[in-house]
Design an enzyme around this catalytic site. Structure first.
Site, PDB file in Angstrom:
ATOM      1  N   GLY A 164       0.909  -1.393  -0.020  1.00 57.85           N
ATOM      2  CA  GLY A 164       0.301   0.591  -0.180  1.00 57.85           C
ATOM      3  C   GLY A 164       0.770   0.879  -0.154  1.00 57.85           C
ATOM      4  O   GLY A 164       0.277   2.409   0.465  1.00 57.85           O
ATOM      5  N   GLU A 287       6.016  -8.078  -7.052  1.00 60.65           N
ATOM      6  CA  GLU A 287       5.429  -8.745  -6.154  1.00 60.65           C
ATOM      7  C   GLU A 287       4.476  -9.631  -6.026  1.00 60.65           C
ATOM      8  O   GLU A 287       4.233  -9.367  -7.743  1.00 60.65           O
ATOM      9  CB  GLU A 287       4.934  -7.854  -4.698  1.00 60.65           C
ATOM     10  CG  GLU A 287       3.959  -7.108  -5.607  1.00 60.65           C
ATOM     11  CD  GLU A 287       3.368  -6.461  -4.065  1.00 60.65           C
ATOM     12  OE1 GLU A 287       2.865  -6.499  -3.465  1.00 60.65           O
ATOM     13  OE2 GLU A 287       2.120  -5.011  -4.921  1.00 60.65           O
ATOM     14  N   ASN A 289       0.380 -11.300  -5.786  1.00 58.58           N
ATOM     15  CA  ASN A 289      -0.238 -11.981  -4.660  1.00 58.58           C
ATOM     16  C   ASN A 289      -1.493 -12.500  -5.250  1.00 58.58           C
ATOM     17  O   ASN A 289      -1.680 -13.389  -5.836  1.00 58.58           O
ATOM     18  CB  ASN A 289      -1.234 -10.538  -5.091  1.00 58.58           C
ATOM     19  CG  ASN A 289      -0.580  -8.504  -4.835  1.00 58.58           C
ATOM     20  OD1 ASN A 289      -0.921  -8.598  -3.394  1.00 58.58           O
ATOM     21  ND2 ASN A 289      -0.816  -8.156  -5.586  1.00 58.58           N
ATOM     22  N   ARG A 291      -3.845 -13.527  -4.075  1.00 60.85           N
ATOM     23  CA  ARG A 291      -5.182 -13.792  -3.756  1.00 60.85           C
ATOM     24  C   ARG A 291      -5.870 -13.481  -4.942  1.00 60.85           C
ATOM     25  O   ARG A 291      -5.228 -13.250  -6.336  1.00 60.85           O
ATOM     26  CB  ARG A 291      -5.835 -12.758  -2.218  1.00 60.85           C
ATOM     27  CG  ARG A 291      -4.659 -11.451  -2.943  1.00 60.85           C
ATOM     28  CD  ARG A 291      -5.115 -10.416  -1.618  1.00 60.85           C
ATOM     29  NE  ARG A 291      -4.923  -9.374  -1.371  1.00 60.85           N
ATOM     30  CZ  ARG A 291      -4.325  -8.679  -1.987  1.00 60.85           C
ATOM     31  NH1 ARG A 291      -5.535  -8.865  -3.824  1.00 60.85           N
ATOM     32  NH2 ARG A 291      -4.000  -7.689  -2.684  1.00 60.85           N
ATOM     33  N   ARG A 337     -12.454   1.921  -9.474  1.00 62.92           N
ATOM     34  CA  ARG A 337     -12.657   1.756  -8.356  1.00 62.92           C
ATOM     35  C   ARG A 337     -13.716   2.608  -8.053  1.00 62.92           C
ATOM     36  O   ARG A 337     -13.240   4.190  -7.692  1.00 62.92           O
ATOM     37  CB  ARG A 337     -11.602   1.461  -7.498  1.00 62.92           C
ATOM     38  CG  ARG A 337     -10.538   0.489  -7.813  1.00 62.92           C
ATOM     39  CD  ARG A 337      -9.569   0.275  -6.640  1.00 62.92           C
ATOM     40  NE  ARG A 337      -8.767  -0.782  -7.455  1.00 62.92           N
ATOM     41  CZ  ARG A 337      -7.879  -1.862  -6.575  1.00 62.92           C
ATOM     42  NH1 ARG A 337      -7.399  -1.064  -5.433  1.00 62.92           N
ATOM     43  NH2 ARG A 337      -6.953  -2.226  -6.737  1.00 62.92           N
TER      44      ARG A 337
END
Length: 447
Positions: A164, A287, A289, A291, A337
């Site tokens: 984040g 990276e 993730n 999920r 979003r």
């Protein structure tokens, strides 16, 4: 297939998982805090269990309460959604100890990819290109200075845990390095309880490209194309699209096949996302993730696959029913979003929703748990919905998005809908010419 699944999350993603379960004939258990007693996923689930007071640490992060809810209701499996416990290896281990299936990868893979240094080393071993930088954590300033000199300035200091945008600082010279390192360590310690940091080359104008993968845990994996998530504010994505305006089919296949092969070799189970920075036709792993991603609907729109249902089938022991040749892509999709925030200051705007009207029509999807009369609690993330549009081309998609945003009504609170309407007038957005710094530079010019 499972008979009953507990959904360890809230909001739009809890409702999204509930719908996938219902289409597969699976009964659902909703868990909720006292603040979410009237939430839509609670209303629609077959059963619901209150697991604590409003603070997430006492409810949605309360592992004993969630395990107890499984035992009370007889849930065989837990879908963690995203956020909260979705990448918590200890949670996955505890569920396994209680003979409850965690719908996601193994705890081992969560651990490997949850530590950014280990993830980077693993990616490198699996043949995935990585950003030049330190091989591990940086112990002191002298070591940091040597690594920075070797790879060249500018460099970025990153926390080994968390995400984040916290614990990330850029140094453009040796003069900046000591302050950047100290600040990053302090932020990481405060945010994640772990002050370890590492150093990478700081790319000047990269795009954020991520590859969606699906594996069966038995040595088979496919990629489902890429998503471009370069429009970000403070390292938080706000707009995602597939395919990326910056890639062609050859580039997509090359990096996608490399990633799928790596995940097959790893024996990865479920859905996962490999994230890259992309600059000058080169991909650099940042990276993984382990999920479901917030932006998964754009991949669903161009592949026709329901990623949550795929998660459920694989978790239940099913084989991967696809080869890479079976995966086809059609058209273009964009997700915005929608946050309960002031569109200029981005201050949170919780409160009573007086009226809601979702846009509709061909190629228009809204994932949201809002309804008129719902009071958005102030305790959680400000994401309240996602508008996903798709079309035969990016141009058609942009026109559809413009129309859909004009129909989207949420009264009683402030939202970021006006920001997206404003962005759609910008030539760089229309042409797809943006990088990960574009939005913040644009917002700075509006002040």
């Amino acid at each position: 297939m499972f008979d009953k699944v507990l959904i360890a999350n809230r909001g739009e993603i809890a409702l999204r998982v509930l719908r996938a379960c219902r289409e597969l004939g699976i009964q659902t258990v909703a868990v909720h805090s006292t603040a979410d007693a009237d939430a839509m996923h609670v209303r629609l689930a077959d059963e619901s269990v209150c697991i604590g007071p409003p603070p997430a640490r006492d409810s949605y992060l309360n592992i004993p309460a969630i395990v107890a809810a499984c035992e009370i209701t007889g849930a065989e499996a837990v879908h963690p959604g995203y956020g909260f416990l979705s990448e918590n290896a200890r949670f996955a281990d505890i569920l396994t100890e209680h003979s409850i299936k965690f719908i996601g990868p193994s705890a081992e893979h969560i651990r490997i990819m949850g530590d950014k240094i280990t993830a980077k080393l693993t990616a490198k071993e699996l043949g995935i290109p990585v950003v030049p930088g330190s091989e591990g954590g940086i112990g002191d300033f002298a070591e940091a200075r040597k690594v920075a000199a070797d790879i060249g300035y500018p460099v970025i200091i990153k926390a080994t845990a968390g995400g984040g945008g916290r614990g990330m600082k850029v140094a453009h010279s040796e003069h900046d390095l000591e302050i950047a390192m100290s600040t990053a360590q302090s932020e990481a310690k405060a945010a994640f309880g772990n002050g370890d940091v590492y150093i990478e080359k700081y790319l000047q104008k990269p795009r954020h490209i991520e590859i969606q993968v699906l594996g069966d845990g038995k040595g088979r994996a496919v990629h489902l194309g890429e998503r471009d998530c370069s429009l970000q504010r403070r390292h938080q994505k706000i707009w995602e699209e597939a395919h990326s305006p910056a890639l062609n089919a050859h580039q997509r296949d090359e990096i996608g096949n490399r990633v799928a092969a790596a995940m097959a070799k790893l024996g990865y189970e479920g859905v996962g996302t490999i994230e890259f920075l992309y600059e000058n036709n080169e991909f650099y792993f940042i990276e993984m993730n382990t999920r479901l991603q917030v932006e998964h609907p754009v991949t669903e729109a161009i592949t026709g696959l329901d990623l949550v249902q795929e998660q459920l089938r694989v978790a239940a022991g099913g084989d991967l029913p696809y080869t890479q040749e079976d995966i086809t892509f059609s058209g273009h999709a964009i997700e915005c979003r929608i946050n309960a925030e002031n569109p200029t200051t981005f201050a949170p705007s919780p409160g009573l929703v007086n009226a809601v009207h979702f846009p509709g029509g061909l190629g228009c999807r809204v994932d949201s748990a809002l309804y008129a009369g719902y009071r958005i609690p102030p305790y959680y993330d400000s994401l309240i919905g996602k508008l996903i549009v798709s079309g035969k081309s990016r141009t058609e998609c942009m026109m559809r998005l413009r129309r859909a945003l004009s129909e989207f009504v949420i009264e009683g609170i402030e939202t970021t809908i006006p920001l997206f309407q404003q962005l759609l007038t910008e030539p760089d957005i229309i042409d797809g010419h943006y990088d990960i710094h574009w939005l913040e530079q644009y917002l700075a010019r509006q002040v």
